[in-house]
Enzyme design. Structure first.
Site, PDB file in Angstrom:
ATOM      1  CG  HIS A  84      73.702  43.764  30.016  1.00  0.00           C
ATOM      2  ND1 HIS A  84      74.057  45.089  30.013  1.00  0.00           N
ATOM      3  CD2 HIS A  84      72.545  43.688  30.724  1.00  0.00           C
ATOM      4  CE1 HIS A  84      73.171  45.798  30.685  1.00  0.00           C
ATOM      5  NE2 HIS A  84      72.229  44.965  31.127  1.00  0.00           N
ATOM      6  CD  GLU A  85      70.328  39.880  30.785  1.00  0.00           C
ATOM      7  OE1 GLU A  85      69.763  39.543  31.855  1.00  0.00           O
ATOM      8  OE2 GLU A  85      70.203  41.016  30.294  1.00  0.00           O
ATOM      9  CG  HIS A  88      71.758  42.091  35.358  1.00  0.00           C
ATOM     10  ND1 HIS A  88      71.834  43.305  35.994  1.00  0.00           N
ATOM     11  CD2 HIS A  88      71.418  42.363  34.066  1.00  0.00           C
ATOM     12  CE1 HIS A  88      71.562  44.283  35.132  1.00  0.00           C
ATOM     13  NE2 HIS A  88      71.312  43.726  33.952  1.00  0.00           N
ATOM     14  CG  ASP A 164      69.829  47.172  33.747  1.00  0.00           C
ATOM     15  OD1 ASP A 164      68.781  46.524  33.882  1.00  0.00           O
ATOM     16  OD2 ASP A 164      70.805  46.770  33.100  1.00  0.00           O
TER      17      ASP A 164
END
Length: 226
Positions: A84-85, A88, A164
């Site tokens: 997930h990170e 980004h 988000d």
């Protein structure tokens, strides 16, 4: 102190006073001594900045607490958080003028979550205004976590991107109906039935409706505005 390019630290010390810099270097010196170093390195200063930031967020753990937390969380969860990170971070790097990625951390504060910290680039701070392009970049980067999950895990994505999506929605509303936006923010706002009026600023000025309140909608909502 060992020599290193100070411009690599500029992004993270914008707005620091002389006293703030002194405290930062003192903190870095303490870290350097604990590592049995004879000089303060750039990494010591970066570590001190990380420590200050996490303390400010209330999620700083001792090394022992961090290890215990990491041991209690499954490998699958760690992998999900990392993917997930990474989404980004990857999208942020695709935009040369987007914010500078400082660091990411899994399991901050002992919770099954992760954080990525970005700082605005010096030219963005100096220009003193926000562009539509920059707001759009923020929205794209915020989508990165869910996109990465979908690419790696298929349709088995989580609700970890809820924050988000809330951020993206707020940015979209700001671009369209904020009274601070001179291009599109002139839409008349109306209150949904049953909602109370609230002050919109700390200096006591009363605005009838807050542009960023989900209970407030544009009057005569058109398809284009929607």
């Amino acid at each position: 102190m060992s020599s290193f390019p100070l411009d690599q630290l500029v992004f993270r010390t914008v707005g620091y006073s002389g006293a703030d810099i002194r405290n930062l270097v003192n903190e870095a010196a303490i870290m350097s001594v604990r590592k049995n170093h004879s000089l303060i390195s750039q990494q010591d200063i970066v570590d001190a900045l990380d420590k200050q930031l996490l303390e400010g967020m209330g999620v700083l753990l001792t090394e022992e607490e961090q290890q215990k937390c990491e041991a209690s969380v499954s490998l699958n969860t760690k992998r999900l958080l990392a993917v997930h990170e990474a989404g980004h971070i990857l999208l942020a790097h695709l935009f040369p003028r987007f914010d500078w990625h400082a660091f990411s951390q899994l399991l901050p504060g002992g919770k099954e979550t992760a954080i990525s910290v970005f700082y605005p680039r010096e030219e963005m701070v100096d220009q003193g205004y926000t562009t539509f392009g920059y707001l759009k970049m923020q929205m794209v980067v915020a989508h990165g976590g869910r996109c990465a999950e979908r690419l790696v895990f298929g349709n088995d994505i989580t609700d970890g991107g809820r924050d988000d999506l809330e951020k993206i929605t707020k940015i979209a509303r700001e671009m369209v109906i904020s009274p601070r936006n001179s291009r599109l923010g002139l839409t008349t706002l109306v209150r949904r039935v049953g909602m109370m009026d609230r002050p919109d600023s700390s200096d006591g000025e009363l605005l009838k409706y807050k542009w960023d309140d989900p209970s407030v909608v544009p009057a005569g909502m058109t398809v284009e505005v929607s």
